[in-house]
Design an enzyme around this catalytic site. Structure first.
Site, PDB file in Angstrom:
ATOM      1  N   HIS A 141      -3.048  -5.196   1.769  1.00  0.00           N
ATOM      2  CA  HIS A 141      -2.309  -5.406   3.031  1.00  0.00           C
ATOM      3  C   HIS A 141      -2.356  -6.863   3.477  1.00  0.00           C
ATOM      4  O   HIS A 141      -3.134  -7.192   4.381  1.00  0.00           O
ATOM      5  CB  HIS A 141      -2.963  -4.589   4.151  1.00  0.00           C
ATOM      6  CG  HIS A 141      -2.893  -3.119   3.998  1.00  0.00           C
ATOM      7  ND1 HIS A 141      -1.861  -2.357   4.508  1.00  0.00           N
ATOM      8  CD2 HIS A 141      -3.738  -2.249   3.403  1.00  0.00           C
ATOM      9  CE1 HIS A 141      -2.074  -1.084   4.239  1.00  0.00           C
ATOM     10  NE2 HIS A 141      -3.200  -0.993   3.572  1.00  0.00           N
TER      11      HIS A 141
ATOM     12  N   CYS B 133       0.818  -1.221   0.000  1.00  0.00           N
ATOM     13  CA  CYS B 133       0.000   0.000   0.000  1.00  0.00           C
ATOM     14  C   CYS B 133       0.853   1.274   0.000  1.00  0.00           C
ATOM     15  O   CYS B 133       1.417   1.619  -1.043  1.00  0.00           O
ATOM     16  CB  CYS B 133      -1.001  -0.048   1.145  1.00  0.00           C
ATOM     17  SG  CYS B 133      -2.391   1.060   0.850  1.00  0.00           S
TER      18      CYS B 133
ATOM     19  N   GLU C 254      -0.453  -8.242   5.388  1.00  0.00           N
ATOM     20  CA  GLU C 254      -0.016  -8.266   6.797  1.00  0.00           C
ATOM     21  C   GLU C 254      -1.202  -8.161   7.756  1.00  0.00           C
ATOM     22  O   GLU C 254      -1.050  -8.406   8.953  1.00  0.00           O
ATOM     23  CB  GLU C 254       1.017  -7.153   7.061  1.00  0.00           C
ATOM     24  CG  GLU C 254       0.492  -5.714   7.101  1.00  0.00           C
ATOM     25  CD  GLU C 254       0.327  -5.070   5.721  1.00  0.00           C
ATOM     26  OE1 GLU C 254       0.366  -5.791   4.703  1.00  0.00           O
ATOM     27  OE2 GLU C 254       0.135  -3.835   5.674  1.00  0.00           O
TER      28      GLU C 254
HETATM   29  N1  GLN Z   1      -3.360   6.421   1.100  1.00  0.00           N
HETATM   30  C1  GLN Z   1      -2.140   6.106   1.806  1.00  0.00           C
HETATM   31  C2  GLN Z   1      -0.956   6.877   1.252  1.00  0.00           C
HETATM   32  O1  GLN Z   1      -1.081   7.650   0.342  1.00  0.00           O
HETATM   33  C3  GLN Z   1      -1.855   4.632   1.763  1.00  0.00           C
HETATM   34  C4  GLN Z   1      -2.860   3.886   2.594  1.00  0.00           C
HETATM   35  C5  GLN Z   1      -2.387   2.618   3.207  1.00  0.00           C
HETATM   36  O2  GLN Z   1      -1.179   2.312   3.285  1.00  0.00           O
HETATM   37  N2  GLN Z   1      -3.342   1.893   3.700  1.00  0.00           N
HETATM   38  O3  GLN Z   1       0.106   6.707   1.718  1.00  0.00           O
END
Ligand code: GLN
Length: 194
Positions: free
Chosen positions: A174, A78, A176
């Site tokens: 994710h 992410c 994790e």
């Molecule tokens: N929207 C977040 C960002 O720009 C990422 C979100 C996440 O890691 N769940 O970093």
């Protein structure tokens, strides 16, 4: 093998548990000394702008970016995917990334309606995975030898959400957070051990 999870912000503990379950030593890293001694790196989910800013202010940014580009096996989930992208769409003003992955990534790509969602995904080399997306990015375009491992279909358009380029793995979701460590296991066996 020692895997460092960048511990400036984000869901560090969850990555450490998943890696430990795969039988590798994993530790939080936040100093230059720690970062030079690891054999692989995980960039956690969290907030990419905050992680990048903290890496700059602790003088770790160029070290991390350099190690990734020099071939350090690296996995980003992410926010971690955003931090690995060579190019960003809809980044915050002046947002920096460590880079290394030859893709253009759209930050907060899924928009308001599907801001956060869960779905079952077929991930090449891993199998069917229950994927959790939280204000997730997607990969807008890939270049060179980037391999798409999984994609989500939105209104008939396929958007890559798991990609690999040589020593770098990135997922929009994710693993994790789900207790299913197969993505981490893929990273350890297919990327770190090569
Ligand atoms: N929207 C977040 C960002 O720009 C990422 C979100 C996440 O890691 N769940 O970093």
């Amino acid at each position: 093998m020692k895997v460092g999870v960048l511990a400036l912000q984000g869901d560090v503990r969850e990555h450490i548990s998943a890696l430990n379950e795969c039988g590798v030593e994993a530790l939080p890293v936040r100093t230059a000394l720690e970062i030079v001694t690891i054999d692989a790196l995980v960039l956690p989910g969290g907030e990419s702008t905050t992680i990048a800013k903290l890496a700059r202010s602790f003088d770790l940014f160029d070290l991390i970016s350099g190690r990734i580009k020099d071939g350090l096996p690296t996995y980003g989930s992410c926010a971690g995917m955003i931090l690995l992208a060579n190019e960003l769409v809809d980044g915050a003003k002046g947002q920096e990334t460590f880079g290394g992955l030859d893709v253009k990534v759209r930050r907060n790509a899924f928009g308001r309606q599907v801001d956060s969602f869960e779905t079952d995904l077929d991930v090449s080399g891993v199998g069917s995975v229950h994927a959790v997306f939280i204000r997730a990015p997607w990969v807008e375009t890939t270049h060179g030898d980037v391999e798409v491992l999984a994609a989500v279909d939105i209104s008939g358009v396929s958007h890559p959400v798991a990609v690999r380029q040589k020593h770098i793995l990135a997922t929009s979701f994710h693993p994790e957070l789900t207790g299913d460590n197969r993505i981490h296991r893929y990273f350890v066996t297919e990327i770190c051990s090569n």
